[in-house]
Design a protein around this motif. Structure first.
Motif, PDB file in Angstrom:
ATOM      1  N   ASP A 154       0.831  -1.208   0.000  1.00 33.04           N
ATOM      2  CA  ASP A 154       0.000   0.000   0.000  1.00 33.04           C
ATOM      3  C   ASP A 154       0.862   1.253   0.000  1.00 33.04           C
ATOM      4  O   ASP A 154       2.088   1.189   0.074  1.00 33.04           O
ATOM      5  CB  ASP A 154      -1.022  -0.032   1.148  1.00 33.04           C
ATOM      6  CG  ASP A 154      -0.391   0.189   2.518  1.00 33.04           C
ATOM      7  OD1 ASP A 154       0.784   0.602   2.596  1.00 33.04           O
ATOM      8  OD2 ASP A 154      -1.088  -0.050   3.521  1.00 33.04           O
ATOM      9  N   LYS A 156       1.246   3.423   2.184  1.00 29.53           N
ATOM     10  CA  LYS A 156       1.864   3.763   3.460  1.00 29.53           C
ATOM     11  C   LYS A 156       3.192   3.030   3.650  1.00 29.53           C
ATOM     12  O   LYS A 156       4.018   3.439   4.444  1.00 29.53           O
ATOM     13  CB  LYS A 156       0.911   3.395   4.606  1.00 29.53           C
ATOM     14  CG  LYS A 156      -0.350   4.225   4.621  1.00 29.53           C
ATOM     15  CD  LYS A 156      -1.411   3.687   5.573  1.00 29.53           C
ATOM     16  CE  LYS A 156      -2.148   2.495   5.032  1.00 29.53           C
ATOM     17  NZ  LYS A 156      -2.989   2.741   3.843  1.00 29.53           N
ATOM     18  N   ASN A 158       3.088  -0.602   3.875  1.00 23.83           N
ATOM     19  CA  ASN A 158       2.778  -1.951   4.358  1.00 23.83           C
ATOM     20  C   ASN A 158       2.846  -2.940   3.192  1.00 23.83           C
ATOM     21  O   ASN A 158       2.372  -2.633   2.094  1.00 23.83           O
ATOM     22  CB  ASN A 158       1.366  -2.014   4.949  1.00 23.83           C
ATOM     23  CG  ASN A 158       1.205  -1.131   6.165  1.00 23.83           C
ATOM     24  OD1 ASN A 158       1.992  -1.211   7.107  1.00 23.83           O
ATOM     25  ND2 ASN A 158       0.200  -0.269   6.152  1.00 23.83           N
ATOM     26  N   THR A 159       3.407  -4.123   3.435  1.00 25.00           N
ATOM     27  CA  THR A 159       3.397  -5.171   2.416  1.00 25.00           C
ATOM     28  C   THR A 159       3.011  -6.502   3.038  1.00 25.00           C
ATOM     29  O   THR A 159       3.194  -6.708   4.238  1.00 25.00           O
ATOM     30  CB  THR A 159       4.776  -5.366   1.753  1.00 25.00           C
ATOM     31  OG1 THR A 159       5.697  -5.872   2.736  1.00 25.00           O
ATOM     32  CG2 THR A 159       5.318  -4.083   1.165  1.00 25.00           C
ATOM     33  N   ALA A 176      -9.158  -9.478   1.631  1.00 28.99           N
ATOM     34  CA  ALA A 176      -9.272  -8.983   3.003  1.00 28.99           C
ATOM     35  C   ALA A 176      -8.133  -8.015   3.323  1.00 28.99           C
ATOM     36  O   ALA A 176      -8.332  -6.983   3.971  1.00 28.99           O
ATOM     37  CB  ALA A 176      -9.266 -10.158   3.984  1.00 28.99           C
ATOM     38  N   VAL A 177      -6.938  -8.327   2.855  1.00 27.72           N
ATOM     39  CA  VAL A 177      -5.788  -7.437   3.089  1.00 27.72           C
ATOM     40  C   VAL A 177      -6.006  -6.111   2.362  1.00 27.72           C
ATOM     41  O   VAL A 177      -5.779  -5.024   2.921  1.00 27.72           O
ATOM     42  CB  VAL A 177      -4.479  -8.105   2.618  1.00 27.72           C
ATOM     43  CG1 VAL A 177      -3.323  -7.112   2.642  1.00 27.72           C
ATOM     44  CG2 VAL A 177      -4.156  -9.324   3.488  1.00 27.72           C
ATOM     45  N   GLN A 180      -8.243  -3.825   4.244  1.00 25.47           N
ATOM     46  CA  GLN A 180      -7.542  -3.190   5.362  1.00 25.47           C
ATOM     47  C   GLN A 180      -6.588  -2.110   4.885  1.00 25.47           C
ATOM     48  O   GLN A 180      -6.359  -1.121   5.565  1.00 25.47           O
ATOM     49  CB  GLN A 180      -6.755  -4.236   6.179  1.00 25.47           C
ATOM     50  CG  GLN A 180      -7.633  -5.197   6.935  1.00 25.47           C
ATOM     51  CD  GLN A 180      -8.635  -4.504   7.821  1.00 25.47           C
ATOM     52  OE1 GLN A 180      -8.281  -3.587   8.563  1.00 25.47           O
ATOM     53  NE2 GLN A 180      -9.888  -4.898   7.746  1.00 25.47           N
ATOM     54  N   MET A 181      -6.002  -2.311   3.714  1.00 26.52           N
ATOM     55  CA  MET A 181      -5.048  -1.336   3.191  1.00 26.52           C
ATOM     56  C   MET A 181      -5.758  -0.074   2.682  1.00 26.52           C
ATOM     57  O   MET A 181      -5.125   0.806   2.109  1.00 26.52           O
ATOM     58  CB  MET A 181      -4.197  -1.969   2.095  1.00 26.52           C
ATOM     59  CG  MET A 181      -3.132  -2.918   2.652  1.00 26.52           C
ATOM     60  SD  MET A 181      -2.111  -3.665   1.339  1.00 26.52           S
ATOM     61  CE  MET A 181      -0.747  -4.371   2.326  1.00 26.52           C
TER      62      MET A 181
END
Lengths: 364, 364
Positions: A154, A156, A158-159, A176-177, A180-181
């Motif tokens: 993402d 930000k 995050n991976t 689902a990930v 959240q991202m």
């Protein structure tokens, strides 16, 4: 091998949005990303699949998530690079070239933006010959190629790296990930060899997209009807001509779902078209006739300019022509229909090819 | 260094369930997993934190998710190994020893089951000194130790590796993955050095758990009141004695949430206790007095046997004694209260230490 510059990007973006059948992301954002990268890093080399070595590592680059979200949460441009670097580290091998996972305004463009930045070529093939909403809906899935190791990244920083027992599990967990991202994420998945892509991919998709874009552009310059020119070029069918009278959409489980209603104009006066979508347009029907259904392509075009309209771009009052285009033959096999046919999406109809429906429709 | 065999496991499981404050998983399932592994692979070496080399790679092993789910979806036993192997591959280093991330019926036991199978020691320290529902709720978080690279694995063989910008993002993404994996998953995260664990962990937690279990067991053998013996040993407070009159629970966003109501017995006759939980018991109050609140520990014990009852084990009509235990001093700092205090969980009360509340309570 040839170079792709700004004019080619403009044309490809339009063609990709037509074949994206309402999904695959906003053509405007995608185009800007690619144009900006070419402006900064120079033109991109486009390879034919036959020019790629058998054992080369090739990886599609794409956005996953509801395209509606991307309008509000523009990518930083670093996520696809982060995803690719993580995948290269994991595999211990350099990526030789990238390619689009699907046709679509954003997902046909991201590979060009990434390729320009990384200095690698783009290959002229994709995994759908159109756009579809779920990540296992690719010809690679039909041919047993795994989506994993799959990276999501993402804006930000995050991976996640997924390793799953099959591609349907990859879809579930990755979806689902993605939610959240923030509703969209950049991916590096379906890494494969040059030979895999040659055997399993839909070839010359970017060439077709470019030709579609050019046809619409030149028709306008020559004062021809762009939609009639387009239908001749791609063996497509006019399904309906009407005005948007109702549009009902919601973002649900990471998808942009909804139904658009069109009131008929001209020879369609008195008829009503219902267009069902789930990121992509999936089913078009009138009150009593089925006109076109997934996996065949349904595109909504602006009646005047011929330019494609995405699901999130459909507005009340817009005058549109809805067209149908036959899908790639791989989707018409038994496995293909099972994976992406109408029943998979919850529509209680059997698949009938658009060329049969377009003549008379079937009672729905 | 000493060996942990079956009797020690029995005692530790009971003590872990007391300190697990209703969460951390079912003691019965956890115990079975550990006993079976010791039966098959032999006793496990337990190390004091001071016996671990400074630069050794140490990794807690735990279950993430709603413990209620685990009752229906028992782990295969291979997931924690899969998670650890993936982490070792990623880090390119062997794990020296494992330890519990938290006290709790399952999460104090999984490290023993894994250690027996892998032939590595367990270290006598955890990251909470109790159980908490979210993965950033560890002393390691307060001390700036990252949860990532974080691995989640399920019983089907799916794995994910998360790399995030902070531990709260790890929690968000890992929770979503856990839900897709069926509501629970095995983890390998918060990898750290021996020195990290010595500086940041809660020491001798397994020794305390074993002593609690033994105290309750011996009291029964000697016909003493197990709960009074326990309260003496751990400096705990009796909060309430009553019968469950209502229990309201739901599994929401991957958590087992709810409220249990107890009608007072004996000296508590006429009073009503409300116990709020979210995987763990977080707040106990009567109609007008607050009795104990997170991060202090609230345990529900069977009035007769003194054995701890998990949130999912609370049944209508059960006679219980509810006790409060002071938490580790790290949780009473400003950062600690911010991370795990009542307001984080949405309760509109300030934290007051249980030793102050237990004497008179405060008006709620």
């Amino acid at each position: 091998m040839r170079k792709i510059g700004k004019q080619q990007i403009e044309d490809i973006a339009v063609g990709a949005a037509v074949l994206g059948t309402g999904g695959g992301g906003d053509p405007y954002i995608g185009k800007l990303m690619a144009l900006q990268a070419i402006e900064e890093y120079g033109e991109v080399t486009l390879l034919d699949v036959d020019e790629v070595p058998d054992d080369a590592l090739v990886v599609p680059s794409s956005m996953m998530g509801a395209p509606t979200v991307m309008l509000e949460k523009a990518p930083s441009g670093e996520e696809p690079i982060l995803a690719f670097k993580n995948l290269e580290d994991y595999l211990g091998k350099k990526v030789y070239a990238t390619f689009p996972i699907e046709a679509g305004g954003v997902n046909s463009m991201i590979p060009f933006a990434l390729a320009a930045k990384l200095g690698i070529p783009v290959i002229d093939a994709d995994g759908m010959g159109r756009a579809f909403p779920e990540l296992q809906m690719v010809t690679f899935y039909l041919d047993g190629i795994s989506a994993t190791p799959a990276i999501l990244a993402d804006e930000k920083g995050n991976t996640t790296l997924l390793s799953t027992v099959d591609n349907v599990w990859t879809e579930r967990i990755a979806r689902a990930v993605t939610i959240q991202m923030g509703g969209s994420a950049m991916t590096a998945m379906y890494s494969m060899t040059g030979k895999n892509l040659r055997d399993s991919g839909v070839k010359n998709i970017l060439k077709l997209e470019e030709e579609i874009g050019r046809t619409i552009r030149l028709a306008k310059e020559k004062n021809l009807n762009p939609i009639q020119e387009l239908l001749k070029q791609i063996d497509g069918y006019e399904l309906f001509n009407g005005k948007v009278s109702d549009i009902n959409r919601k973002t649900e489980s990471g998808f942009a779902k909804g139904i658009a209603t069109f009131e008929g104009l001209h020879s369609y006066k008195g008829e009503t078209l219902q267009l069902h979508f789930q990121n992509e347009h999936l089913l078009a029907k009138t009150d009593n006739r089925l006109l076109c259904v997934t996996p065949d392509l349904i595109a909504v075009l602006d009646a005047e300019t011929g330019l494609p309209i995405t699901t999130e771009g459909i507005r009340y009052g817009s005058r549109c022509i809805v067209i149908g285009i036959p899908c790639h033959p791989k989707w018409r096999t038994e496995e293909g229909i099972k994976a992406v046919g109408p029943r998979y999406f919850g529509y209680d109809v059997d698949y009938v090819p658009v060329e049969d429906l377009a003549k008379k429709g079937v009672l729905s």
